[in-house]
Design a protein around this motif. Structure first.
Motif, PDB file in Angstrom:
ATOM      1  N   UNK A   1       3.704   6.014  -5.571  1.00 21.68           N
ATOM      2  CA  UNK A   1       3.600   6.113  -7.037  1.00 21.68           C
ATOM      3  C   UNK A   1       2.533   7.129  -7.440  1.00 21.68           C
ATOM      4  N   UNK A   2       1.402   7.085  -6.734  1.00 16.88           N
ATOM      5  CA  UNK A   2       0.296   7.996  -7.034  1.00 16.88           C
ATOM      6  C   UNK A   2       0.743   9.449  -6.879  1.00 16.88           C
TER       7      UNK A   2
ATOM      8  N   UNK B   1       0.830  -1.213   0.000  1.00 14.77           N
ATOM      9  CA  UNK B   1       0.000   0.000   0.000  1.00 14.77           C
ATOM     10  C   UNK B   1       0.860   1.257   0.000  1.00 14.77           C
ATOM     11  N   UNK B   2       1.920   1.196   0.742  1.00 14.56           N
ATOM     12  CA  UNK B   2       2.836   2.327   0.891  1.00 14.56           C
ATOM     13  C   UNK B   2       3.485   2.667  -0.451  1.00 14.56           C
ATOM     14  N   UNK B   3       3.908   1.592  -1.120  1.00 13.01           N
ATOM     15  CA  UNK B   3       4.552   1.791  -2.436  1.00 13.01           C
ATOM     16  C   UNK B   3       3.567   2.414  -3.410  1.00 13.01           C
TER      17      UNK B   3
END
Ligand code: UD1
Ligand code: CA
Length: 458
Positions: free
Chosen positions: A454-455, A448-450
């Motif tokens: 990216x977003x 989720x963190x990654x």
């Protein structure tokens, strides 16, 4: 019947210190203390210490057995001896000795008294032949080698300054002969002081014989500056180490081992480099101390192993181990086979037989029973900001790593604490106490963190 008069009223200006010179220490003992220690085995009838400058501070370092005479003002060495004699019970002989000559040995003083008795002289002077006698009184003799006078450097002509034999200021006088000349000593000299050295010339003028004993220049060394203080301390340190090694103490690199005068090291102990044993420290046979240990007023029992540690008022029991990097403060007691390991501080606490505090811990105001173990990071929280409180730990206890033991608190025999617990209530024997929030898992967190990152970048 012999009286010793120790001259210790001078200021010691060149020490540039508020502390009177003879109260300075070399290898843990005051300068005057070394002189008294050299006199002690002679069992003289009385020892008088003449004090003046900083009298109270000097008095404070003197043992009760000596007679203290106060010279005020300080009018010179002859005046000092007069003051000393006035305070003493009458005896036949007077041994005069400056309070700043810590390297004088009992054997030399014995030799001087014997030489005096043999010669039947009015006075016997201890002299030394120095390569550089600058600053000292010179011994002037006639062609037959008989002593004529002592002339102070400042009052000497070139021929007298060329003499290498100096007056150590240690003398034995026939008391009656000395008393007869003392009143005739004036102060018509460069310093305007009454010089005891003038007694020599006056006695010779009266037809008396002056005997001499020449000693090793090392023993003649007085202390006037911190440079000389450091030098005599180095000589004393080597003497102490030699005596200990001869008695059976093993020393690895003795040039780097400091054992103060009143420390006891038993034969069969081993000392490693950079060891400082101070105060009333005692080391038993089979103990190994060092490298890198500073121990003050500490007892280390047989077979104990102590390295890289600072110990102050601690007791290390038989076969206990300390360090590396441990700090044992006053009242720290390790019983037989106990351990205070790496980065461990212990104060006012008993670590019972076979118990271990191996790593990273603070133990203060605690009593630990036998065969218990304190995990890494254990802290006895002994201070609430107002008062100190005790922690009691029983036998065969296992304290988990990073436990805070908030005192007053008691952990019963064979109890356990879970790692990371803050223990505020007593733990009954045989119980496991765990105080921490249940572990929660956030699944898929890394993914989720990654994605979020990216977003953001777009
Ligand atoms: C003295 C001797 C000198 C000798 C030298 C050895 C005299 C005049 N000279 O010189 O021949 O070579 O010692 O070190 O004696 N003291 C008192 N009251 C005083 C003056 C001195 O108690 O009024 C004490 C000092 O504290 C010191 C000792 O006597 O312990 C010697 O006095 P100091 O002034 O240092 O004499 P020196 O100049 O060293
Ligand atoms: Ca001197």
């Amino acid at each position: 019947m012999t009286t010793a008069i120790v001259l210790a009223a001078g200021k010691g200006t060149r020490m540039r210190s508020d502390l009177p010179k003879v109260a300075h220490r070399a290898m843990g003992r005051t300068l005057v203390g070394w002189v008294l220690a050299a006199l002690e085995p002679l069992h003289l009838d009385e020892t008088v210490v003449v004090v003046g400058h900083g009298a109270d501070e000097v008095r404070a370092v003197l043992p009760d057995e000596v007679t203290v005479a106060v010279q005020e003002p300080q009018r010179g060495t002859a005046d000092a001896v007069e003051v000393g004699l006035a305070a003493a019970a009458p005896t036949e002989r007077v041994l005069v000795i400056p309070g700043d000559m810590p390297l004088l040995t009992t054997a030399t003083l014995e030799g001087l008294l014997a030489a005096h008795a043999d010669a039947e002289a009015a006075a016997t002077m201890l002299t030394a032949v120095l390569d550089d006698p600058t600053g000292y009184g010179r011994v002037v003799r006639d062609d037959a080698g008989r002593v004529l006078a002592v002339v102070e450097e400042r009052d000497a002509d070139a021929a007298t300054r060329a003499i290498h034999e100096m007056n150590t200021s240690v003398y034995v006088f026939d008391t009656a002969a000395l008393a007869a000349v003392l009143p005739r000593i004036g102060d018509a000299n460069h310093q305007g002081e009454r010089y005891l050295t003038d007694a020599v010339g006056l006695l010779v003028a009266d037809g008396a014989t002056i005997a001499t004993l020449t000693t090793d220049p090392e023993e003649a060394e007085g202390v006037n500056t911190h440079v000389q203080l450091a030098h005599v301390a180095a000589v004393l340190r080597r003497r102490i180490n030699r005596r200990l090694m001869e008695a059976g103490v093993a020393m690895v690199d003795p040039d780097r081992i400091h054992v103060e005068a009143d420390v006891a090291v038993a034969p069969g102990a081993t000392l490693w480099p950079n060891v400082y044993l101070r105060g009333a420290t005692e080391i038993a046979a089979g103990a190994e101390v060092g490298p890198d240990v500073d121990a003050l007023d500490t007892t280390i029992a047989e077979g104990a192993r102590v390295r890289n540690a600072v110990l102050d008022g601690a007791v290390v029991g038989p076969r206990a181990t300390v360090g590396p990097y441990a700090y044992l403060r006053p009242g720290a007691v390790l019983e037989e086979g106990a351990k205070a390991g790496c980065h461990v501080e212990i104060k006012n606490s008993v670590v019972g037989r076979g118990s271990k505090v191996p790593h990273l811990a603070y133990v203060g105001d605690a009593t630990i029973g036998e065969d218990s173990n304190l995990g890494a990071g254990t802290v006895t929280v002994n201070y609430d900001g107002y008062e100190k409180h005790r922690t009691i730990i029983g036998d065969r206890v296992r304290i988990g790593s990073d436990t805070m033991l908030v005192a007053p608190v008691e952990i019963g025999d064979e109890a356990y604490t879970g790692a990371g617990s803050v223990i505020t209530r007593d733990v009954p024997p045989g119980t496991l106490a765990v105080e921490r929030s249940p572990q929660t898992h956030v699944e898929g967190y890394a993914e989720r963190r990654k994605r979020r990152a990216q977003e953001k970048r777009g």
